[in-house]
Design an enzyme around this catalytic site. Structure first.
Site, PDB file in Angstrom:
ATOM      1  N   TRP A  10       0.764  -1.140   0.044  1.00 53.29           N
ATOM      2  CA  TRP A  10       0.053  -0.060  -0.010  1.00 53.29           C
ATOM      3  C   TRP A  10       0.676   1.183  -0.186  1.00 53.29           C
ATOM      4  O   TRP A  10       0.296   2.397  -0.181  1.00 53.29           O
ATOM      5  CB  TRP A  10      -1.041  -0.064   1.208  1.00 53.29           C
ATOM      6  CG  TRP A  10      -2.144  -0.833   1.105  1.00 53.29           C
ATOM      7  CD1 TRP A  10      -2.561  -1.649   0.093  1.00 53.29           C
ATOM      8  CD2 TRP A  10      -2.967  -1.135   2.332  1.00 53.29           C
ATOM      9  NE1 TRP A  10      -3.459  -2.402   0.423  1.00 53.29           N
ATOM     10  CE2 TRP A  10      -3.735  -2.112   1.452  1.00 53.29           C
ATOM     11  CE3 TRP A  10      -3.165  -0.809   3.395  1.00 53.29           C
ATOM     12  CZ2 TRP A  10      -4.931  -2.629   2.301  1.00 53.29           C
ATOM     13  CZ3 TRP A  10      -4.221  -1.211   4.149  1.00 53.29           C
ATOM     14  CH2 TRP A  10      -5.229  -2.326   3.660  1.00 53.29           C
ATOM     15  N   GLU A 171      11.275  -6.207  -9.636  1.00 50.58           N
ATOM     16  CA  GLU A 171      10.381  -5.109  -9.969  1.00 50.58           C
ATOM     17  C   GLU A 171      11.401  -3.797 -10.848  1.00 50.58           C
ATOM     18  O   GLU A 171      12.152  -3.243 -10.004  1.00 50.58           O
ATOM     19  CB  GLU A 171      10.195  -4.252  -8.791  1.00 50.58           C
ATOM     20  CG  GLU A 171       9.159  -5.036  -7.758  1.00 50.58           C
ATOM     21  CD  GLU A 171       8.141  -4.096  -6.667  1.00 50.58           C
ATOM     22  OE1 GLU A 171       7.255  -4.387  -6.960  1.00 50.58           O
ATOM     23  OE2 GLU A 171       8.731  -3.513  -6.094  1.00 50.58           O
ATOM     24  N   SER A 216       3.174  -2.155 -12.052  1.00 51.67           N
ATOM     25  CA  SER A 216       1.898  -1.952 -12.815  1.00 51.67           C
ATOM     26  C   SER A 216       1.279  -3.240 -12.977  1.00 51.67           C
ATOM     27  O   SER A 216       0.758  -3.510 -13.954  1.00 51.67           O
ATOM     28  CB  SER A 216       2.337  -1.187 -14.177  1.00 51.67           C
ATOM     29  OG  SER A 216       2.918  -0.049 -13.694  1.00 51.67           O
ATOM     30  N   GLY A 237       1.295  -2.559  -6.312  1.00 48.62           N
ATOM     31  CA  GLY A 237       1.202  -1.117  -5.512  1.00 48.62           C
ATOM     32  C   GLY A 237      -0.169  -0.613  -5.898  1.00 48.62           C
ATOM     33  O   GLY A 237      -1.262  -0.794  -5.278  1.00 48.62           O
ATOM     34  N   GLY A 238      -0.150   0.125  -6.943  1.00 46.40           N
ATOM     35  CA  GLY A 238      -1.276   1.085  -7.170  1.00 46.40           C
ATOM     36  C   GLY A 238      -2.722   0.177  -7.200  1.00 46.40           C
ATOM     37  O   GLY A 238      -3.562   0.614  -6.507  1.00 46.40           O
TER      38      GLY A 238
HETATM   39  P1  PGA Z   1       2.873  -0.371  -8.862  1.00 45.73           P
HETATM   40  O1  PGA Z   1       4.074  -0.589  -7.619  1.00 45.73           O
HETATM   41  O2  PGA Z   1       2.056  -1.703  -8.701  1.00 45.73           O
HETATM   42  O3  PGA Z   1       2.085   0.492  -8.617  1.00 45.73           O
HETATM   43  O4  PGA Z   1       3.704  -0.262 -10.176  1.00 45.73           O
HETATM   44  C1  PGA Z   1       4.585  -1.581  -7.336  1.00 45.73           C
HETATM   45  C2  PGA Z   1       5.412  -1.581  -6.265  1.00 45.73           C
HETATM   46  O5  PGA Z   1       6.171  -0.467  -6.191  1.00 45.73           O
HETATM   47  O6  PGA Z   1       5.905  -2.529  -5.316  1.00 45.73           O
END
Ligand code: PGA
Length: 254
Positions: A10, A171, A216, A237-238
């Site tokens: 988060w 990542e 993403s 993340g998002g």
């Molecule tokens: P994101 O972030 O899914 O918003 O690209 C992933 C993360 O930073 O773990």
């Protein structure tokens, strides 16, 4: 053999009341088979750990609690920091270590990542060790060099069985929060390379260590990523901030 692990990161989002609403929303959307197929981890900010833990426990949900960072000492004069011992006592089971935002904005070094991994393991926390290349490094074709170095330094001094038990998140920095996802072929290729790197240093651990893709991840691209032989889950993340989107990701977009 490797159970997929899908983790919500988060970042600095959600108050503790919003965190509770999220867990209730997620519970209403998931069925028992979803919990069986995938290990689900939610990593809120420190301020929401207790609330999320009591909500999970109160409803007997098979959701594991994760933190987003940890200090390597058990206690001491380190204003603002939180230790693995403190997290363990709160029933935290996972901790993200070495996220690119921490490396970029808070000066986290490979050496610090290594110390954090060791402290996490000593307190029964499963580290989610983040590695990944920048856009410039990808363009210069130094992705493998970068992730090899990050993996080797993060895991330095660990025992084979400790490495087998942890999670690595690949990542690519250029894919985080940008809407750009690595192609499934590129993600698979780099993750297979990370697995070989682990196996070369810690023979026997390569086939056990779980390696996630992050950057993403959305309901629309999770399925093709999860179908790759070496991708064992996702760090999200998002799209993990919305219970509907996150439940779809846990179900591989279905
Ligand atoms: P994101 O972030 O899914 O918003 O690209 C992933 C993360 O930073 O773990």
């Amino acid at each position: 053999m490797r159970r997929p692990v899908i983790a919500a990161n988060w970042k600095m989002y959600k108050t503790h009341t919003e965190a509770q609403l999220f867990i209730e929303g997620l519970r209403n959307r998931l069925q028992s088979k979803d919990y069986e197929r995938v290990e689900i981890v939610v990593c809120p900010p420190f301020t929401s750990l207790r609330t999320v833990q009591t909500t999970i426990d109160g409803d007997d949900l098979e959701i594991a609690l994760g933190a987003q960072d940890v200090h390597w000492e058990e206690e001491g004069a380190f204003t603002g920091e939180v230790s693995a011992l403190m997290l363990e006592k709160l029933k935290v089971r996972f901790v993200i270590v070495g996220h690119s935002e921490r490396r970029q904005f808070f000066g986290e070094t490979d050496e610090a990542v290594n110390k954090k991994v060791k402290s996490a393991l000593a307190h029964n926390l499963t580290p989610i060790v983040c590695v990944g290349e920048s856009k410039e490094e990808r363009e210069a074709e130094t992705t493998e060099e970068k992730v090899r170095s990050q993996v080797q330094k993060a895991l330095s001094g660990l025992k084979q069985e400790q490495v087998a038990s942890l999670v690595i998140a690949y990542e690519p920095i250029w894919a985080i929060g940008t809407g750009l996802t690595a192609s499934k072929e590129d993600a698979q290729q780099t993750i297979a390379f990370i697995r070989e790197t682990v196996e070369a240093r810690f023979p026997g651990a390569g086939s056990h260590v779980r390696i996630q893709y992050g950057g993403s991840v959305k309901p629309g691209n999770i399925a093709e990523l999860m179908h790759q032989p070496d991708i064992d889950g996702a760090l999200v993340g998002g799209a993990s901030l919305d219970p509907e989107d996150f439940s779809l990701i846990v179900r591989y977009g279905e």
